[in-house]
Design an enzyme around this catalytic site. Structure first.
Site, PDB file in Angstrom:
ATOM      1  N   ASP A 278      -0.675   8.415  -6.679  1.00  0.00           N
ATOM      2  CA  ASP A 278      -1.799   7.892  -5.916  1.00  0.00           C
ATOM      3  C   ASP A 278      -2.349   6.685  -6.681  1.00  0.00           C
ATOM      4  OD1 ASP A 278      -3.739   7.432  -4.023  1.00  0.00           O
ATOM      5  OD2 ASP A 278      -4.477   9.486  -3.950  1.00  0.00           O
TER       6      ASP A 278
HETATM    7  C1  BGC Z   1      -5.940   7.618  -1.512  1.00  0.00           C
HETATM    8  C2  BGC Z   1      -4.601   7.826  -0.832  1.00  0.00           C
HETATM    9  C3  BGC Z   1      -4.153   6.532  -0.179  1.00  0.00           C
HETATM   10  C4  BGC Z   1      -4.126   5.440  -1.225  1.00  0.00           C
HETATM   11  C5  BGC Z   1      -3.633   4.108  -0.691  1.00  0.00           C
HETATM   12  C6  BGC Z   1      -5.971   6.395  -2.387  1.00  0.00           C
HETATM   13  O1  BGC Z   1      -7.254   6.115  -2.821  1.00  0.00           O
HETATM   14  O2  BGC Z   1      -6.254   8.767  -2.271  1.00  0.00           O
HETATM   15  O3  BGC Z   1      -4.696   8.840   0.100  1.00  0.00           O
HETATM   16  O4  BGC Z   1      -2.906   6.711   0.391  1.00  0.00           O
HETATM   17  O5  BGC Z   1      -5.441   5.267  -1.727  1.00  0.00           O
HETATM   18  O6  BGC Z   1      -4.513   3.544   0.196  1.00  0.00           O
END
Ligand code: BGC
Length: 759
Positions: A278
């Site tokens: 993530d």
């Molecule tokens: C979130 C994810 C997301 C990623 C990209 C993160 O802050 O936890 O769910 O896919 O950002 O946008």
């Protein structure tokens, strides 16, 4: 035969050509890896956030240098084309990059949030919304989505409850499968398929206190039984990717968790695909306190099995040296690269890197053109996502005549109607409740609109919500005094035949990093409701929110209550369809609604205990709170219709189930009301005595069916040994002989019961 000869790969090839894929994926990928420098390999592991990580000219240079594996956050073919050109025309090996985005519940057309989609209990609706999202996303040059989000959430304080499919392992698992199926289509290589990245692995929904990004400490039994199944379902459905959660699990961050990523995911589950960290999670390993610096973070993450690094610099900065020093074997890098190249292969990008980008001449003249939207499907899905919670004296459906007072801070709130993570959705294309009511009434009635209140009067909360990464501040406060706004709304209500009042949360309140300490409606909205109630006019409360709320006052005082979550692009039309009876509501709650914050967690499938509270019996020395009625305000699986249904005559085909055999459970369901309607017949199981403590009940099957007024039908469920299996103390998945109860009903509480014995 290998596709690439060394000379072909290392010499310039024709502009626009990527290495040509052969039919033998493994050989093709192995050959390519054999030709890559360490720097190129590490480049493949980098997932760059467009706009955040570096300016575009630099990004193009990085791509041309072979230092990028994929990007995310760009949403047009025009934007993606030069990047792909940089990769396949200018980089040495001409390896295509992929383009990802958070297409969670729609791309240009926004469907209801996942919690709403789950409320449909209709897997074709879930799959169809993902399919259309994939068609739209791929038409914008995207190859991958960071979805579905399948974290079980049982603590509604967690803002990301809105993004998931609710509290139940079985229902969420089915939604995970349906969603992956929809996104990926019949083949990932199809131009209209996108790769699904199942997230957030694992247990993110169980963060302590519902505080986002917090720690998770959980017993193996609970993990295996309740929280892991949806990820497994997504993987088994063929999900090409898995995104790793930001939390730690029993003391080890998911991002550095070898047990999670290698032993469980790859060895036990047999996952063959990419793992993606993530956002910034590798760098955050130092903050978790398991790595002393970024170098150690990179080493831990790659060793644990994190293939791709999202928005981190640790891999780029430290992997070269870690490999040279021998601390990270080249084999580990090669394994990660193999998965990434494999994903690109599966996506058909080696066949045609511009498969989803297409030719410039075919670019849409206007990416937001109305013709690109799938409004009909969005309206159909949204109708199914609405849950009727109350309908006193059959207040609903409303007549299409007279004057309707449409009131409330969310009545004309297009941004909020889309919900969080609304991808490339445009608020200007979203139908609000106000618009929906106007369209439904046409010339036959009058609408009196008043905002009535701001979502909140708390300036600090507004500041916080507007601080998020939105393009512009989302919460625009009405500057009038609260009393003046209420007076205007009350006047509108007095002159109307009925009040339709939309209250709840702005979408930012039910989002990432939006944990709450209360689940009540903000004070400004409660005051508005109470003032409207004094008019004595029938009051229909339309809830817009991304989590269960404590709505006791609303339950007791509103004449009708419709839970609409965030219903998406066609939300206003779908809600009006239900309000005026053009659609008979059929949604059922995928989460329990608590009576108060103190009651959390209130999920229905709790483990059995020694001193349970039994309704109707003395509460002393039982497990309950003495100041409040026990049990949820609205149970899991609950939802009303404009007609009534009765369930009777539950029978089992046999009182015993032989090992490896099956029995049939059947009930008669009758539409006893005056209108045709759909309902969801739910089957729960209780294992009466097992080697470990089992839940009071567990959903194991359901059927959604349409019955004409007066029609009755026998609904049959097939039960086999698989449905009775659970994880025992040794984490073996097996059914144990003995007595089981089968409970069938129209929600998780009002059930009829029969017993049988597994031999
Ligand atoms: C979130 C994810 C997301 C990623 C990209 C993160 O802050 O936890 O769910 O896919 O950002 O946008």
């Amino acid at each position: 035969m290998l596709a690439l000869s060394a000379s072909l790969v290392c010499s310039p090839v024709l502009a626009g050509t990527a290495p040509a894929a052969t039919g033998d994926k493994n050989a093709f990928v192995a050959d390519l890896i054999g030709r890559m420098t360490l720097e190129e390999k590490i480049g493949q592991l980098r997932l760059i956030s467009i706009g955040e990580d570096m300016p575009q000219p630099q990004l193009l240079k990085e791509i041309a240098a072979g230092r990028v594996g994929g990007t995310f956050n760009s949403v047009t073919r025009k934007d993606n084309r030069p990047m792909q050109q940089a990769a396949v025309e200018r980089s040495r090996l001409k390896i295509p990059i992929f383009f990802a985005y958070d297409v969670v519940h729609g791309h240009r057309t926004i469907f209801p949030i996942s919690l709403g989609l789950a409320s449909s209990w209709d897997m074709e609706t879930v799959a169809q919304s993902a399919r259309i999202s994939a068609i739209e996303a791929s038409a914008d040059g995207l190859d991958m989505t960071f979805a579905p989000m399948v974290d079980i959430s049982r603590d509604p304080r967690w803002g990301r409850t809105s993004e998931g499919f609710g509290e139940d392992p079985y229902l969420v698992s089915l939604c995970a499968q349906a969603s992956v199926r929809g996104f990926q289509g019949t083949s990932l290589a199809n131009a209209d398929s996108v790769m699904a990245v199942v997230k957030h692995f694992a247990l993110y929904g169980a963060v302590e206190g519902g505080r986002d990004y917090n720690t998770v400490d959980m017993s193996p039994l609970r993990m295996y039984q309740d929280y892991l199944p949806p990820y497994r379902a997504g993987v088994d459905a063929g999900g090409g990717g898995v995104m790793i959660a930001l939390n730690s699990i029993n003391g080890v961050p998911a991002t550095s968790n070898t047990w999670l990523l290698r032993d469980l995911l790859r060895k036990t589950w047999g996952f063959k695909g990419i793992t993606v960290s993530d956002h910034g999670a590798i760098d955050e390993l130092t903050k978790h306190g398991v790595a002393k610096d970024a170098r150690e973070s990179a080493k831990l993450a790659i060793t644990a099995g994190v293939d791709m690094s999202m928005h981190d610099s640790a891999y780029r900065d430290h992997l070269p040296e870690l490999v040279k020093s021998g601390e990270v074997p080249m084999r580990v890098i090669d394994d990660a690269v193999r998965e990434i190249l494999g994903a690109k292969y599966d996506l058909g990008l080696f066949q045609d890197p511009f498969k989803r980008i297409g030719a410039a001449e075919q670019d849409p003249a206007d990416v937001d053109a109305p013709g690109r939207l799938h409004r009909e499907a969005a309206r159909a899905a949204a109708r199914q996502s609405l849950v009727l919670l109350e309908n006193r004296e059959r207040t609903l459906p409303l007549k299409k005549s007279g004057t309707v007072a449409v009131v409330g801070p969310l009545a004309d709130a297009p941004i909020d109607t889309m919900g969080s993570w609304s991808a490339a959705g445009k608020s200007g294309q979203t139908v609000t409740l106000l618009q929906g009511v106007r369209d439904a009434l046409g010339g036959n009635g009058r609408v009196a609109y008043a905002r009535g209140a701001n979502v909140t009067d708390d300036a600090g909360v507004v500041r916080y919500l507007n601080f998020m990464n939105w393009d512009k501040p989302e919460i625009v406060q009405d500057k009038r005094a609260p009393g003046d706004m209420i007076a205007e709304a009350v006047a509108a209500a007095r002159g109307a035949d009925v009040i339709v009042v939309a209250v709840g949360e702005s979408r930012g309140m039910s989002h990432e990093a939006s944990s709450r300490t209360t689940l009540s409606l903000p004070g400004s909205q409660e005051t508005l409701l109470k003032a409207l109630k004094t008019t004595g006019k029938p009051m229909v409360v339309v809830l817009m929110n991304g989590r269960p709320l404590t709505i006791n006052w609303v339950k007791d005082n509103a004449d009708a209550v419709l839970e609409t979550w965030y219903a998406g692009t066609e939300g206003g039309h779908a809600i009006a369809d239900v309000l005026f009876g053009d659609y008979n509501p059929s949604g059922k709650l995928p989460v329990s609604f608590p009576r108060s914050l103190g009651q959390i967690p209130t999920y229905y499938n709790q483990l059995r205990i020694g001193r349970p509270f039994v309704p109707g019996q003395p509460p002393n020395y039982t497990s309950q709170y003495f100041e409040e009625t026990s049990g949820p305000l609205y149970p899991f699986g609950y939802g009303l219709s404009y007609t009534d249904f009765g369930v009777s005559g539950i029978t089992l085909s046999s009182p015993t189930m032989p090992r490896g055999g099956r029995i049939e459970a059947s009930v008669t369901v009758k539409n006893t009301g005056q209108r045709d309607g759909e309902t969801v017949v739910q089957l729960y199981i209780q294992d009466v005595a097992a080697s470990v403590v089992r839940p009071v009940k567990e959903l194991k099957d359901f059927h959604k069916l349409m019955l004409k007024a007066g029609e009755e039908r026998v609904v049959r469920f097939s039960l086999d040994e698989d449905k009775l299996k659970f994880f025992n103390a040794k984490l073996e998945y097996a059914a144990e002989p003995g007595e089981f109860k089968v409970q069938i009903g129209l929600d998780s509480q009002a059930v009829r019961e029969q017993g049988f014995v597994l031999q």
